[in-house]
Write a protein that holds these residues in place. Structure first.
Motif, PDB file in Angstrom:
ATOM      1  N   GLU A  50       0.493  -0.915   0.011  1.00 45.17           N
ATOM      2  CA  GLU A  50       0.433  -0.023   0.016  1.00 45.17           C
ATOM      3  C   GLU A  50       0.267   1.284  -0.507  1.00 45.17           C
ATOM      4  N   LYS A  51       2.136   1.411   0.110  1.00 47.36           N
ATOM      5  CA  LYS A  51       2.813   2.879  -0.322  1.00 47.36           C
ATOM      6  C   LYS A  51       3.055   2.944   0.539  1.00 47.36           C
ATOM      7  N   ARG A  52       3.395   2.263   2.031  1.00 52.80           N
ATOM      8  CA  ARG A  52       3.074   3.068   3.007  1.00 52.80           C
ATOM      9  C   ARG A  52       4.437   2.514   3.965  1.00 52.80           C
ATOM     10  N   PHE A  53       4.990   2.054   3.619  1.00 60.03           N
ATOM     11  CA  PHE A  53       6.362   1.563   4.299  1.00 60.03           C
ATOM     12  C   PHE A  53       7.366   0.950   3.470  1.00 60.03           C
ATOM     13  N   ARG A  54       8.754   1.655   3.507  1.00 61.49           N
ATOM     14  CA  ARG A  54       9.823   1.329   2.586  1.00 61.49           C
ATOM     15  C   ARG A  54      10.031  -0.012   2.138  1.00 61.49           C
ATOM     16  N   ALA A  55      10.101  -1.014   1.243  1.00 60.62           N
ATOM     17  CA  ALA A  55      10.491  -2.168   1.362  1.00 60.62           C
ATOM     18  C   ALA A  55      12.043  -2.017   1.429  1.00 60.62           C
ATOM     19  N   ASP A  56      13.211  -1.575   1.250  1.00 58.95           N
ATOM     20  CA  ASP A  56      14.266  -1.508   1.386  1.00 58.95           C
ATOM     21  C   ASP A  56      14.502  -1.419   3.258  1.00 58.95           C
ATOM     22  N   LEU A  57      13.829  -0.145   3.944  1.00 59.01           N
ATOM     23  CA  LEU A  57      13.952  -0.448   4.849  1.00 59.01           C
ATOM     24  C   LEU A  57      13.386  -1.929   5.723  1.00 59.01           C
ATOM     25  N   TYR A  58      12.002  -2.187   5.231  1.00 55.38           N
ATOM     26  CA  TYR A  58      11.823  -3.410   5.925  1.00 55.38           C
ATOM     27  C   TYR A  58      13.332  -4.446   5.856  1.00 55.38           C
ATOM     28  N   GLN A  59      13.746  -4.469   4.396  1.00 47.07           N
ATOM     29  CA  GLN A  59      14.278  -5.791   3.816  1.00 47.07           C
ATOM     30  C   GLN A  59      16.349  -5.612   4.679  1.00 47.07           C
ATOM     31  N   ARG A  60      16.165  -4.554   4.872  1.00 43.55           N
ATOM     32  CA  ARG A  60      17.960  -3.859   5.835  1.00 43.55           C
ATOM     33  C   ARG A  60      16.981  -4.278   7.435  1.00 43.55           C
ATOM     34  N   LEU A  61      16.152  -4.206   7.736  1.00 45.67           N
ATOM     35  CA  LEU A  61      15.233  -4.512   9.603  1.00 45.67           C
ATOM     36  C   LEU A  61      15.340  -6.177   9.624  1.00 45.67           C
ATOM     37  N   LYS A  62      14.694  -6.847   8.607  1.00 45.70           N
ATOM     38  CA  LYS A  62      14.894  -8.346   8.993  1.00 45.70           C
ATOM     39  C   LYS A  62      15.733  -9.374   8.579  1.00 45.70           C
ATOM     40  N   GLU A  63      17.058  -8.484   9.059  1.00 47.84           N
ATOM     41  CA  GLU A  63      18.138  -9.759   9.301  1.00 47.84           C
ATOM     42  C   GLU A  63      17.708 -11.161  10.327  1.00 47.84           C
ATOM     43  N   TYR A  64      16.556 -10.684  11.461  1.00 46.48           N
ATOM     44  CA  TYR A  64      16.328 -11.752  12.415  1.00 46.48           C
ATOM     45  C   TYR A  64      15.144 -11.310  12.843  1.00 46.48           C
ATOM     46  N   ALA A  65      13.851 -12.201  12.488  1.00 46.28           N
ATOM     47  CA  ALA A  65      12.089 -11.788  12.727  1.00 46.28           C
ATOM     48  C   ALA A  65      12.462 -12.593  13.959  1.00 46.28           C
ATOM     49  N   LEU A  66      11.817 -12.106  14.530  1.00 45.93           N
ATOM     50  CA  LEU A  66      10.557 -12.791  15.676  1.00 45.93           C
ATOM     51  C   LEU A  66       9.222 -12.766  15.622  1.00 45.93           C
ATOM     52  N   HIS A  67       8.519 -13.905  15.503  1.00 46.34           N
ATOM     53  CA  HIS A  67       6.729 -13.287  15.518  1.00 46.34           C
ATOM     54  C   HIS A  67       6.449 -13.841  16.951  1.00 46.34           C
ATOM     55  N   ILE A  68       5.671 -13.306  17.534  1.00 42.01           N
ATOM     56  CA  ILE A  68       5.121 -14.069  18.862  1.00 42.01           C
ATOM     57  C   ILE A  68       4.049 -13.184  18.787  1.00 42.01           C
ATOM     58  N   PRO A  69       3.505 -14.440  19.117  1.00 44.09           N
ATOM     59  CA  PRO A  69       1.782 -14.577  18.427  1.00 44.09           C
ATOM     60  C   PRO A  69       1.248 -13.876  19.886  1.00 44.09           C
ATOM     61  N   PRO A  70      -0.036 -13.379  19.598  1.00 43.01           N
ATOM     62  CA  PRO A  70      -0.917 -12.794  20.349  1.00 43.01           C
ATOM     63  C   PRO A  70      -1.323 -13.324  21.339  1.00 43.01           C
ATOM     64  N   LEU A  71      -1.770 -13.106  22.556  1.00 44.46           N
ATOM     65  CA  LEU A  71      -2.541 -13.700  23.907  1.00 44.46           C
ATOM     66  C   LEU A  71      -3.183 -14.431  23.498  1.00 44.46           C
ATOM     67  N   ARG A  72      -3.856 -14.183  22.843  1.00 43.49           N
ATOM     68  CA  ARG A  72      -5.206 -15.027  22.791  1.00 43.49           C
ATOM     69  C   ARG A  72      -5.524 -16.507  22.115  1.00 43.49           C
ATOM     70  N   GLU A  73      -3.356 -16.674  21.643  1.00 43.15           N
ATOM     71  CA  GLU A  73      -2.951 -17.967  21.182  1.00 43.15           C
ATOM     72  C   GLU A  73      -2.229 -18.623  22.291  1.00 43.15           C
ATOM     73  N   CYS A  74      -2.223 -17.809  23.533  1.00 45.51           N
ATOM     74  CA  CYS A  74      -1.527 -18.397  24.986  1.00 45.51           C
ATOM     75  C   CYS A  74      -2.189 -18.436  25.961  1.00 45.51           C
ATOM     76  N   LYS A  75      -2.663 -19.022  26.338  1.00 42.54           N
ATOM     77  CA  LYS A  75      -3.755 -19.820  27.641  1.00 42.54           C
ATOM     78  C   LYS A  75      -4.077 -19.254  28.342  1.00 42.54           C
ATOM     79  N   GLU A  76      -2.073 -20.298  28.359  1.00 45.33           N
ATOM     80  CA  GLU A  76      -1.717 -20.483  29.307  1.00 45.33           C
ATOM     81  C   GLU A  76      -1.361 -18.828  30.076  1.00 45.33           C
ATOM     82  N   ASP A  77      -1.290 -18.144  29.082  1.00 41.99           N
ATOM     83  CA  ASP A  77      -0.179 -17.258  29.840  1.00 41.99           C
ATOM     84  C   ASP A  77      -1.067 -16.223  30.593  1.00 41.99           C
TER      85      ASP A  77
END
Length: 259
Positions: free
Chosen positions: A100-127
């Motif tokens: 949607e042209k709201r975020f730069r693709a080159d900045l995204y690639q520069r930041l995405k050297e190591y990505a960590l996905h944190i699941p939403p709270l609804r998927e962590c019922k035990e927490d």
């Protein structure tokens, strides 16, 4: 001659005092100059929260700083070098933002050297319940209360809720419940959620949600009106008749008690 000499000496003393004051002010400004993030985090880690909300011009500046490892202080006229590890977080869907042209693709690639996905709270019922108990203790300290915990229905409701706002929403709900409860146990009635539909429950209709919210506001306004001069409990609803006709639409007006 003496008068002229005294006037000249007075003028010189005034100029000297002004000069000393100017030097002192300049020195204090130098001493009180605050360090920027680049200088403070040199050799460390800089955490950028909600990176997806950065304006495009700031994204370009950040990309340049990441590539060159150089920055320019706000009050400076030359670039400085900084060795900074940048960690960024966002709830935004960055690939969609790029499309949607709201975020730069080159900045995204520069930041995405190591990505960590944190699941939403609804998927962590035990927490959910341990976090709720933790926030309850914090709320007790903040509001100076002695609420012991949640009853069985309240715990079941906490586990069933979707938590679109994740941990921040959980903290807000628990803090409000501790603040509003009049006993030492949080009940399901004191839990206030942004949305009514719960996992595994039958969805409420829009009219049902509106009715609950309007009736609750009506009860609070009626309780407030009772404090007005010469207003009894039976007369209090009459103070809100104008509200029914001016604020609420015709469709919602029928939801309120008739007065």
């Amino acid at each position: 001659m003496n008068e002229m000499r005294k006037a000249a000496e007075a003028k010189d003393m005034k100029a000297l005092n002004e000069g000393v004051h100017h030097l002192r002010s300049s020195w204090m400004q130098i001493e009180s100059r605050k360090q920027g993030f680049g200088e403070e985090t040199d050799g460390g880690t800089l955490f950028l929260e909600e990176i997806g909300n950065l304006p495009t011009e700031v994204q370009q500046m950040l990309l340049r700083a990441l590539e060159s490892k150089m920055y320019r202080p706000m009050d400076g006229n030359r670039d400085k070098k900084a060795d900074v590890c940048v960690t960024a977080a966002t709830n935004e869907d960055l690939p969609t933002a790029i499309a949607e042209k709201r975020f730069r693709a080159d900045l995204y690639q520069r930041l995405k050297e190591y990505a960590l996905h944190i699941p939403p709270l609804r998927e962590c019922k035990e927490d959910i319940l341990p976090l709720a108990d933790f926030f309850l203790r914090l709320a007790n300290e903040e509001f100076e209360k002695q609420v012991k915990g949640f009853d069985a229905k309240a715990r079941k409701r906490l586990l069933a809720y979707t938590w679109n706002g994740n941990v921040r929403e959980l903290r807000r709900v628990v803090c409000l419940a501790v603040l509003h409860t009049e006993s030492d146990i949080v009940t399901v009635e004191t839990l206030e959620f942004d949305e009514v539909t719960l996992a595994g429950d039958v969805p409420w209709t829009l009219d049902g949600m509106e009715k609950k919210q309007i009736l609750r506001a009506w009860e609070q306004a009626t309780a407030t009106a009772r404090w007005l001069p010469n207003c009894s409990a039976s007369d209090a609803p009459h103070y809100m008749v104008k509200c029914k006709s001016t604020v609420l639409g015709t469709r919602n007006r029928k939801l309120l008690p008739q007065v």
